[in-house]
Design a protein around this motif. Structure first.
Motif, PDB file in Angstrom:
ATOM      1  N   ASP A  94       0.847  -1.194   0.000  1.00 26.01           N
ATOM      2  CA  ASP A  94       0.000   0.000   0.000  1.00 26.01           C
ATOM      3  C   ASP A  94       0.887   1.250   0.000  1.00 26.01           C
ATOM      4  O   ASP A  94       0.936   1.995   0.981  1.00 26.01           O
ATOM      5  N   PRO A  95       1.592   1.492  -1.107  1.00 27.09           N
ATOM      6  CA  PRO A  95       2.562   2.588  -1.133  1.00 27.09           C
ATOM      7  C   PRO A  95       1.941   3.966  -0.939  1.00 27.09           C
ATOM      8  O   PRO A  95       2.554   4.837  -0.322  1.00 27.09           O
ATOM      9  N   VAL A  96       0.732   4.176  -1.420  1.00 21.28           N
ATOM     10  CA  VAL A  96       0.099   5.487  -1.289  1.00 21.28           C
ATOM     11  C   VAL A  96      -0.087   5.835   0.188  1.00 21.28           C
ATOM     12  O   VAL A  96       0.269   6.919   0.644  1.00 21.28           O
ATOM     13  N   ARG A  97      -0.645   4.898   0.945  1.00 21.81           N
ATOM     14  CA  ARG A  97      -0.873   5.142   2.369  1.00 21.81           C
ATOM     15  C   ARG A  97       0.440   5.243   3.133  1.00 21.81           C
ATOM     16  O   ARG A  97       0.593   6.076   4.027  1.00 21.81           O
ATOM     17  N   ALA A  98       1.417   4.404   2.784  1.00 26.62           N
ATOM     18  CA  ALA A  98       2.712   4.429   3.476  1.00 26.62           C
ATOM     19  C   ALA A  98       3.402   5.774   3.284  1.00 26.62           C
ATOM     20  O   ALA A  98       3.854   6.392   4.256  1.00 26.62           O
ATOM     21  N   ILE A  99       3.467   6.247   2.052  1.00 22.38           N
ATOM     22  CA  ILE A  99       4.146   7.510   1.774  1.00 22.38           C
ATOM     23  C   ILE A  99       3.389   8.679   2.403  1.00 22.38           C
ATOM     24  O   ILE A  99       3.999   9.597   2.962  1.00 22.38           O
ATOM     25  N   ALA A 100       2.049   8.638   2.348  1.00 24.40           N
ATOM     26  CA  ALA A 100       1.252   9.705   2.978  1.00 24.40           C
ATOM     27  C   ALA A 100       1.520   9.752   4.481  1.00 24.40           C
ATOM     28  O   ALA A 100       1.647  10.834   5.068  1.00 24.40           O
ATOM     29  N   SER A 101       1.626   8.589   5.108  1.00 23.21           N
ATOM     30  CA  SER A 101       1.910   8.526   6.548  1.00 23.21           C
ATOM     31  C   SER A 101       3.293   9.082   6.866  1.00 23.21           C
ATOM     32  O   SER A 101       3.473   9.760   7.874  1.00 23.21           O
ATOM     33  N   ILE A 102       4.242   8.803   6.006  1.00 23.55           N
ATOM     34  CA  ILE A 102       5.605   9.305   6.220  1.00 23.55           C
ATOM     35  C   ILE A 102       5.637  10.827   6.106  1.00 23.55           C
ATOM     36  O   ILE A 102       6.202  11.509   6.955  1.00 23.55           O
ATOM     37  N   HIS A 113       3.376  11.319  -6.311  1.00 25.21           N
ATOM     38  CA  HIS A 113       4.213  10.215  -6.797  1.00 25.21           C
ATOM     39  C   HIS A 113       3.409   9.372  -7.768  1.00 25.21           C
ATOM     40  O   HIS A 113       2.202   9.191  -7.591  1.00 25.21           O
ATOM     41  N   ASP A 114       4.071   8.851  -8.773  1.00 27.09           N
ATOM     42  CA  ASP A 114       3.425   7.960  -9.731  1.00 27.09           C
ATOM     43  C   ASP A 114       3.824   6.527  -9.396  1.00 27.09           C
ATOM     44  O   ASP A 114       4.879   6.058  -9.811  1.00 27.09           O
ATOM     45  N   PHE A 115       2.972   5.842  -8.639  1.00 30.96           N
ATOM     46  CA  PHE A 115       3.291   4.484  -8.205  1.00 30.96           C
ATOM     47  C   PHE A 115       3.003   3.444  -9.281  1.00 30.96           C
ATOM     48  O   PHE A 115       3.285   2.267  -9.102  1.00 30.96           O
ATOM     49  N   ASP A 116       2.433   3.877 -10.404  1.00 36.09           N
ATOM     50  CA  ASP A 116       2.160   2.943 -11.501  1.00 36.09           C
ATOM     51  C   ASP A 116       3.326   2.862 -12.480  1.00 36.09           C
ATOM     52  O   ASP A 116       3.363   1.988 -13.332  1.00 36.09           O
ATOM     53  N   ASP A 117       4.280   3.779 -12.362  1.00 34.03           N
ATOM     54  CA  ASP A 117       5.410   3.804 -13.278  1.00 34.03           C
ATOM     55  C   ASP A 117       6.709   3.825 -12.480  1.00 34.03           C
ATOM     56  O   ASP A 117       7.410   4.841 -12.419  1.00 34.03           O
ATOM     57  N   ILE A 118       7.012   2.696 -11.859  1.00 30.50           N
ATOM     58  CA  ILE A 118       8.217   2.578 -11.045  1.00 30.50           C
ATOM     59  C   ILE A 118       9.165   1.605 -11.731  1.00 30.50           C
ATOM     60  O   ILE A 118       8.760   0.530 -12.160  1.00 30.50           O
ATOM     61  N   SER A 119      10.411   2.008 -11.858  1.00 29.68           N
ATOM     62  CA  SER A 119      11.399   1.102 -12.441  1.00 29.68           C
ATOM     63  C   SER A 119      12.544   0.936 -11.457  1.00 29.68           C
ATOM     64  O   SER A 119      12.825   1.819 -10.660  1.00 29.68           O
TER      65      SER A 119
END
Length: 182
Positions: A94-102, A113-119
């Motif tokens: 759940d990267p969206v919630r994790a990053i928002a919490s940070i 952040h674009d979590f759909d385009d990660i390389s």
């Protein structure tokens, strides 16, 4: 945490946490994968059993036990408001919630952040982290050393900038319990 508070009054600690048995299992897998290479974790003593290795890792002076005790001390200590526990799997599940919490925890406005385009390029990461140079010390070129040195220098600059910002920020009063993000 006491030492960090003394050095960086506005500093924060984000601890990625896992169940202790999973940590010990990961270490045991690494030990078994390198069965003919004695590990520094166990003072290069060859042999032993999975049970003796677990006892060594989990006791209060072992690698996992000591870290666990330190985490408990930080969680229940006076500086708990400066600690955030982040479940190890959450940044990927759940990267969206994790990053928002940070962002919320560190008191910074959230960035998009674009979590759909990660390389991820392992070779590039290893090179910047200096891992390639350590793994292949004899074949490491001057260019790799310059890149690694530049990354270390850049990291130090960012740390000094963060420290100066933390020192100039107004203090926050009151004891707050450590935040957690599942």
């Amino acid at each position: 945490m006491r030492h960090l508070k003394e050095l960086f009054q506005q500093g924060r600690v984000i601890a990625c946490v896992r169940h202790v048995s999973w940590i010990i299992d990961s270490i045991e897998r690494l030990v078994r994968k390198n069965a003919f290479q004695p590990s520094s974790i166990f003072n290069y003593v060859p042999g032993g059993t999975v049970y003796s290795r677990v006892e060594g890792l989990a006791n209060g002076e072992g690698m996992a036990g000591c870290a666990y005790n330190g985490l408990k001390e930080a969680f229940y200590g006076d500086e708990a408001s400066k600690l955030m526990l982040l479940r190890y799997e959450t940044p990927t599940s759940d990267p969206v919630r994790a990053i928002a919490s940070i962002y919320d925890f560190i008191g910074e406005p959230a960035c998009k952040h674009d979590f759909d385009d990660i390389s991820y390029h392992a070779d590039e990461f290893d090179l910047h982290a200096g891992i390639a140079c350590r793994a292949q010390r004899n074949r490491c070129t001057r260019a790799h050393q310059r890149v690694a040195a530049g990354c270390v220098s850049s990291f130090r600059k960012r740390c000094l900038l963060a420290r100066s910002r933390a020192e100039s920020a107004p203090g926050a009063g009151g004891l707050k319990r450590a935040r957690t993000c599942n």
